[in-house]
Motif scaffolding. Structure first.
Motif, PDB file in Angstrom:
ATOM      1  N   VAL A  24       8.261  22.952 -12.530  1.00 35.86           N
ATOM      2  CA  VAL A  24       9.217  22.577 -13.567  1.00 35.86           C
ATOM      3  C   VAL A  24      10.597  22.943 -13.055  1.00 35.86           C
ATOM      4  O   VAL A  24      10.794  24.031 -12.505  1.00 35.86           O
ATOM      5  CB  VAL A  24       8.931  23.335 -14.887  1.00 35.86           C
ATOM      6  CG1 VAL A  24       9.953  22.971 -15.950  1.00 35.86           C
ATOM      7  CG2 VAL A  24       7.513  23.052 -15.369  1.00 35.86           C
ATOM      8  N   PHE A  25      11.546  22.028 -13.227  1.00 36.44           N
ATOM      9  CA  PHE A  25      12.904  22.305 -12.767  1.00 36.44           C
ATOM     10  C   PHE A  25      13.920  21.600 -13.650  1.00 36.44           C
ATOM     11  O   PHE A  25      13.587  20.675 -14.385  1.00 36.44           O
ATOM     12  CB  PHE A  25      13.083  21.911 -11.298  1.00 36.44           C
ATOM     13  CG  PHE A  25      12.682  20.505 -10.984  1.00 36.44           C
ATOM     14  CD1 PHE A  25      13.615  19.482 -10.977  1.00 36.44           C
ATOM     15  CD2 PHE A  25      11.361  20.194 -10.683  1.00 36.44           C
ATOM     16  CE1 PHE A  25      13.254  18.181 -10.690  1.00 36.44           C
ATOM     17  CE2 PHE A  25      10.989  18.890 -10.395  1.00 36.44           C
ATOM     18  CZ  PHE A  25      11.939  17.882 -10.396  1.00 36.44           C
ATOM     19  N   SER A  26      15.144  22.077 -13.580  1.00 35.52           N
ATOM     20  CA  SER A  26      16.219  21.487 -14.368  1.00 35.52           C
ATOM     21  C   SER A  26      17.444  21.317 -13.482  1.00 35.52           C
ATOM     22  O   SER A  26      17.477  21.777 -12.349  1.00 35.52           O
ATOM     23  CB  SER A  26      16.548  22.373 -15.572  1.00 35.52           C
ATOM     24  OG  SER A  26      17.038  23.613 -15.140  1.00 35.52           O
ATOM     25  N   GLY A  27      18.439  20.657 -14.030  1.00 37.67           N
ATOM     26  CA  GLY A  27      19.686  20.451 -13.313  1.00 37.67           C
ATOM     27  C   GLY A  27      20.795  20.187 -14.304  1.00 37.67           C
ATOM     28  O   GLY A  27      20.552  20.006 -15.496  1.00 37.67           O
ATOM     29  N   ILE A  28      21.986  20.158 -13.808  1.00 41.66           N
ATOM     30  CA  ILE A  28      23.144  20.008 -14.669  1.00 41.66           C
ATOM     31  C   ILE A  28      23.147  18.669 -15.421  1.00 41.66           C
ATOM     32  O   ILE A  28      23.649  18.569 -16.524  1.00 41.66           O
ATOM     33  CB  ILE A  28      24.453  20.212 -13.870  1.00 41.66           C
ATOM     34  CG1 ILE A  28      25.619  20.417 -14.818  1.00 41.66           C
ATOM     35  CG2 ILE A  28      24.677  19.105 -12.884  1.00 41.66           C
ATOM     36  CD1 ILE A  28      26.836  21.032 -14.162  1.00 41.66           C
ATOM     37  N   ASP A  29      22.534  17.631 -14.825  1.00 35.37           N
ATOM     38  CA  ASP A  29      22.456  16.327 -15.470  1.00 35.37           C
ATOM     39  C   ASP A  29      21.271  15.545 -14.902  1.00 35.37           C
ATOM     40  O   ASP A  29      20.620  15.981 -13.954  1.00 35.37           O
ATOM     41  CB  ASP A  29      23.766  15.544 -15.305  1.00 35.37           C
ATOM     42  CG  ASP A  29      24.179  15.357 -13.852  1.00 35.37           C
ATOM     43  OD1 ASP A  29      23.313  15.392 -12.945  1.00 35.37           O
ATOM     44  OD2 ASP A  29      25.384  15.180 -13.612  1.00 35.37           O
ATOM     45  N   VAL A  30      20.983  14.385 -15.505  1.00 32.20           N
ATOM     46  CA  VAL A  30      19.845  13.569 -15.095  1.00 32.20           C
ATOM     47  C   VAL A  30      19.977  13.122 -13.642  1.00 32.20           C
ATOM     48  O   VAL A  30      19.006  13.129 -12.888  1.00 32.20           O
ATOM     49  CB  VAL A  30      19.675  12.360 -16.048  1.00 32.20           C
ATOM     50  CG1 VAL A  30      18.682  11.361 -15.484  1.00 32.20           C
ATOM     51  CG2 VAL A  30      19.226  12.830 -17.418  1.00 32.20           C
ATOM     52  N   GLN A  31      21.171  12.739 -13.236  1.00 29.17           N
ATOM     53  CA  GLN A  31      21.393  12.303 -11.852  1.00 29.17           C
ATOM     54  C   GLN A  31      20.976  13.390 -10.858  1.00 29.17           C
ATOM     55  O   GLN A  31      20.323  13.109  -9.856  1.00 29.17           O
ATOM     56  CB  GLN A  31      22.872  11.918 -11.645  1.00 29.17           C
ATOM     57  CG  GLN A  31      23.212  11.496 -10.232  1.00 29.17           C
ATOM     58  CD  GLN A  31      22.550  10.202  -9.797  1.00 29.17           C
ATOM     59  OE1 GLN A  31      22.259   9.336 -10.612  1.00 29.17           O
ATOM     60  NE2 GLN A  31      22.293  10.065  -8.514  1.00 29.17           N
ATOM     61  N   THR A  32      21.327  14.626 -11.155  1.00 29.74           N
ATOM     62  CA  THR A  32      20.997  15.747 -10.264  1.00 29.74           C
ATOM     63  C   THR A  32      19.500  15.991 -10.196  1.00 29.74           C
ATOM     64  O   THR A  32      18.944  16.157  -9.109  1.00 29.74           O
ATOM     65  CB  THR A  32      21.717  17.034 -10.726  1.00 29.74           C
ATOM     66  OG1 THR A  32      23.119  16.789 -10.751  1.00 29.74           O
ATOM     67  CG2 THR A  32      21.421  18.202  -9.809  1.00 29.74           C
TER      68      THR A  32
END
Length: 183
Positions: A113-121
């Motif tokens: 599971v991971f996240s990022g500052i925005d969908v593009q990232t």
């Protein structure tokens, strides 16, 4: 802003007790071809621009969307990429023209599971990093290895992926008991 949050990736194991049926649109790609990721991106763009989700019979809410890498051929290096939504199982006769069904099998999965500052990232930089880190995690597991099928599943849960700040996604890899392991 906490940009370090994008570096957090959490790997774990998941047991899927019931299969998940997915209906969507697919494309066959050659992983040796330089622009194969563009072919996938084009298909995903048409998935949304053609409003394919609204034509999926039996689509289940909350929305759980999958990017499925399946049917890999080690000789030609080709595989199918399907973008689709979780739905009720239907017969081939009920399948809308131009769509395909896929059943995610029961079994044991390694997940990240991971996240990022925005969908593009998260769908570019973090996605590539997620695949690499999931591979490291699987190689560190005692008694487990990738299944012979080699399927990978990108998981986009609408309640976590469609948020404005720090969207999140997952990758699942089907596993099997390693040769010579107990159990």
């Amino acid at each position: 802003m906490d940009t370090e949050k994008s570096k957090e990736q959490k790997a774990s194991m998941l047991t899927l007790d019931e299969p998940i049926y997915v209906i969507g649109k697919s494309v066959r790609v050659d992983s040796e071809k330089a622009g194969y990721k563009n072919d996938i991106a084009d298909m995903i763009n048409s998935y949304f621009s053609d409003d394919v989700p609204s034509s999926i019979p039996g689509r289940i809410s909350p929305i759980m969307r999958f990017g499925i890498l399946a049917n890999y051929d080690p000789i030609t290096k080709e595989f199918d990429y399907l973008m689709g939504d979780k739905a009720a199982a239907i017969t081939p006769e009920e399948m809308p023209p131009g769509l395909n069904g896929y059943e995610i099998p029961t079994g044991v999965y390694a997940t990240i599971v991971f996240s990022g500052i925005d969908v593009q990232t998260i769908t570019t930089t973090e996605l590539d990093s997620g695949y690499k880190n999931l591979d490291k995690y699987i190689n560190s597991l005692e008694g487990w290895e990738y299944s012979d099928k080699g399927e990978m599943f990108e998981v986009y849960r609408d309640d976590k992926f469609s948020v404005q700040e720090w969207p999140e996604m997952e990758i699942w890899a089907l596993l099997k008991k390693a040769a010579g392991s107990a159990g």
